[in-house]
Scaffold this active site. Structure first.
Site, PDB file in Angstrom:
ATOM      1  N   GLY A 127       0.958   3.026  -6.005  1.00 28.29           N
ATOM      2  CA  GLY A 127       0.377   3.266  -4.674  1.00 28.29           C
ATOM      3  C   GLY A 127       1.447   3.261  -3.594  1.00 28.29           C
ATOM      4  O   GLY A 127       1.376   4.029  -2.625  1.00 28.29           O
TER       5      GLY A 127
ATOM      6  N   GLN B  56       1.509  -0.682   3.352  1.00 29.12           N
ATOM      7  CA  GLN B  56       1.717   0.705   2.904  1.00 29.12           C
ATOM      8  C   GLN B  56       1.355   1.685   4.008  1.00 29.12           C
ATOM      9  O   GLN B  56       2.074   2.652   4.257  1.00 29.12           O
ATOM     10  CB  GLN B  56       0.892   0.980   1.643  1.00 29.12           C
TER      11      GLN B  56
ATOM     12  N   ASP C  38      -1.197  -9.791  -3.499  1.00 30.32           N
ATOM     13  CA  ASP C  38      -1.022  -9.459  -4.920  1.00 30.32           C
ATOM     14  C   ASP C  38      -1.135 -10.686  -5.823  1.00 30.32           C
ATOM     15  O   ASP C  38      -1.053 -10.562  -7.046  1.00 30.32           O
ATOM     16  CB  ASP C  38       0.348  -8.790  -5.136  1.00 30.32           C
TER      17      ASP C  38
HETATM   18  C1  S3P Z   1       2.993  -3.043  -0.809  1.00 28.33           C
HETATM   19  C2  S3P Z   1       1.942  -3.376   0.000  1.00 28.33           C
HETATM   20  C3  S3P Z   1       0.693  -3.989  -0.463  1.00 28.33           C
HETATM   21  C4  S3P Z   1       0.845  -4.552  -1.881  1.00 28.33           C
HETATM   22  C5  S3P Z   1       1.558  -3.607  -2.798  1.00 28.33           C
HETATM   23  C6  S3P Z   1       2.949  -3.291  -2.265  1.00 28.33           C
HETATM   24  C7  S3P Z   1       4.220  -2.462  -0.217  1.00 28.33           C
HETATM   25  O1  S3P Z   1      -0.343  -3.031  -0.455  1.00 28.33           O
HETATM   26  O2  S3P Z   1      -0.433  -4.854  -2.414  1.00 28.33           O
HETATM   27  O3  S3P Z   1       1.677  -4.161  -4.087  1.00 28.33           O
HETATM   28  O4  S3P Z   1       5.267  -2.443  -0.892  1.00 28.33           O
HETATM   29  O5  S3P Z   1       4.145  -2.007   0.936  1.00 28.33           O
HETATM   30  P1  S3P Z   1      -1.257  -2.763   0.867  1.00 28.33           P
HETATM   31  O6  S3P Z   1      -0.388  -2.163   1.894  1.00 28.33           O
HETATM   32  O7  S3P Z   1      -2.312  -1.809   0.374  1.00 28.33           O
HETATM   33  O8  S3P Z   1      -1.813  -4.092   1.242  1.00 28.33           O
END
Ligand code: S3P
Length: 442
Positions: free
Chosen positions: A97, A173, A327
């Site tokens: 993601g 993110q 996480d």
């Molecule tokens: C991440 C942000 C988090 C986290 C993911 C990594 C990142 O997600 O859960 O494992 O590296 O920016 P969200 O932005 O959806 O909270």
């Protein structure tokens, strides 16, 4: 691959030092910022988990030369984003993601280039509208099913313009994607969101001299980035991932004796919320910042130590704490199952759209082990007091964090427990079972 795990036959009162996996979020960002920058970058001790390999492969498709020298170093040789070439294949984000959401902010701004972004089955079900809608406000052209909510997405690079965004989730993110797009836009891009999400993107931009300001007011933070801004090549070391260290922190707390130490763990309050929670649950945990050791690391590091055989009590986790431990919920749920007294974790709606429906699967794992719990809307209540773990077979549905949580839980079971598709841990912690084996035999 199926894997059987159970409690070891003997315990040890000694101290063991474990090197947990390197940080996933920081490795992604280091590869991305290096690829955007003209020149040669060196990333020491990168995480070579499947997610970061997906990021590497996306930038290779854009013409960036990336040499992987084992776990030691990744070298990135780039002519800068202005020389990105038209890819001749789809950009495959795999299970990641972070790759998909962050790279969208970059691709949307690459004028005259077209891209198709794909991912595996799990990623293709995860919502992308949270970044696609605000990117469109900046002038992005992104299309995909359900109005651009799901991969595959097609992107036609455009000239973007700065915008003011109100984001309703504390998501790093989303914030990072919009700041990356802001780097390519004239004027000030503003992102306002609930406070507390990881701030790695802001830190890198600030370190490189970007005009970036963060203001916190009540429950909100606002980041303002003035573009256009060009990043520079870098030479950095990646710390240990607190999210990977968390599995061994809980394992250490559940040991009847002995001590686990983990050096070089990332020391950033937006990531270490689980340590505060475990410190409330047990006196066995300590985290010591190490300024001298931090030199050369992209962010400071510290020593995480956990002493086994200490009493463990239940705790409440508030909604405000969630971004700093988003996480770590499944592994904290494992700790809570063994604690004296109940625990309540509040406001877990985001867990439903992670690599799996993590709230539901955490419930499945607790149920399989015989723990008493309830999912109440988006809250998780755990009774605590679990003594005899029922031998279980658990399918993590490809979710690395659930597989590792199940492996730690299995360590308290007197009979073998079976984890299906156990190798999915390679997404974030390829050496997880080796590290676990070291604790078993010390
Ligand atoms: C991440 C942000 C988090 C986290 C993911 C990594 C990142 O997600 O859960 O494992 O590296 O920016 P969200 O932005 O959806 O909270």
């Amino acid at each position: 691959m199926k894997r059987y795990l159970q409690a070891p036959n003997r315990s040890s009162a000694a101290t063991i030092s474990i090197m947990a996996g390197r940080d996933k979020s920081l490795t992604h960002r280091a590869i991305m910022f290096s690829s955007l920058s003209e020149g040669r970058s060196q990333i020491h001790h990168p995480l070579l988990g499947a997610d970061c390999l997906s990021t590497i492969s996306c930038f290779e498709a854009l013409g960036v030369k990336i040499d992987v020298h084992g776990d030691e170093k990744v070298e990135v040789l780039s002519e800068g984003f202005a020389k990105f070439r038209q890819p001749t294949r789809d950009l495959d984000c795999g299970n990641s993601g972070t790759t998909a959401r962050l790279i969208l902010g970059i691709l949307a701004a690459q004028k005259n280039l077209n891209f198709r972004l794909i991912g595996d089955e799990s990623l293709s079900k995860r919502p992308m509208k949270r970044v696609v809608i605000p990117l469109r406000k900046m002038g992005a052209s992104i299309e995909g099913s359900d109005d651009g909510n799901f991969l595959p997405l097609t992107i036609k690079g455009q000239t973007l313009h700065a915008e003011t965004h109100q984001v309703d989730k504390a998501s790093a993110q989303v914030k990072s994607c919009l700041l990356l797009a802001g780097m390519f836009s004239d004027g000030t891009t503003r992102v306002s969101l609930p406070k507390g999400s990881r701030d790695h993107t802001e830190r890198v931009l600030q370190k490189m001299g970007a005009k970036l300001e963060t203001r916190v007011e009540g429950d909100l933070e606002e980041i303002a980035l003035t573009g256009p801004f060009k990043t520079k090549s870098m030479d950095v070391k990646i710390p240990v991932d607190p999210s990977s260290a968390a599995f061994f922190a809980v394992l250490g707390i559940l040991l009847t004796e002995g001590r686990i130490e983990m050096p070089d763990v990332l020391d950033n309050a937006t990531r270490t919320g689980f340590m505060k929670v475990l410190a409330r649950m047990s006196q066995g945990l300590s985290f010591t910042s190490n300024q001298a050791q931090s030199i050369g690391f992209v962010e400071p590091v510290g020593l995480l130590a956990v002493q086994g055989g200490m009493p463990l009590v239940g705790t409440d986790i508030s909604e405000e704490e969630i971004p700093s431990l988003v996480d770590e919920i499944p592994i904290l749920a494992v700790a809570a199952a063994f604690a004296k007294g109940p625990s309540l974790f509040r406001g877990l709606s985001e867990l439903r759209v992670k690599e799996s429906d993590r709230l539901m699967l955490t419930g499945e794992l607790l149920k399989a082990s015989g723990a008493d719990f309830e999912i109440r809307g988006d809250d998780l209540w755990i009774a605590g007091g679990l003594k005899d773990v029922t031998p279980f077979t658990f399918d993590p549905e490809g979710d690395h964090r659930l597989a590792m949580s199940a492996a730690i839980l299995a360590r308290r079971c007197k009979k073998p427990c079976c984890i299906l598709d156990s190798e999915c841990v390679r997404v974030s912690f390829p050496n997880f079972y080796e590290a676990l084996g070291a604790v078993d035999t010390f």
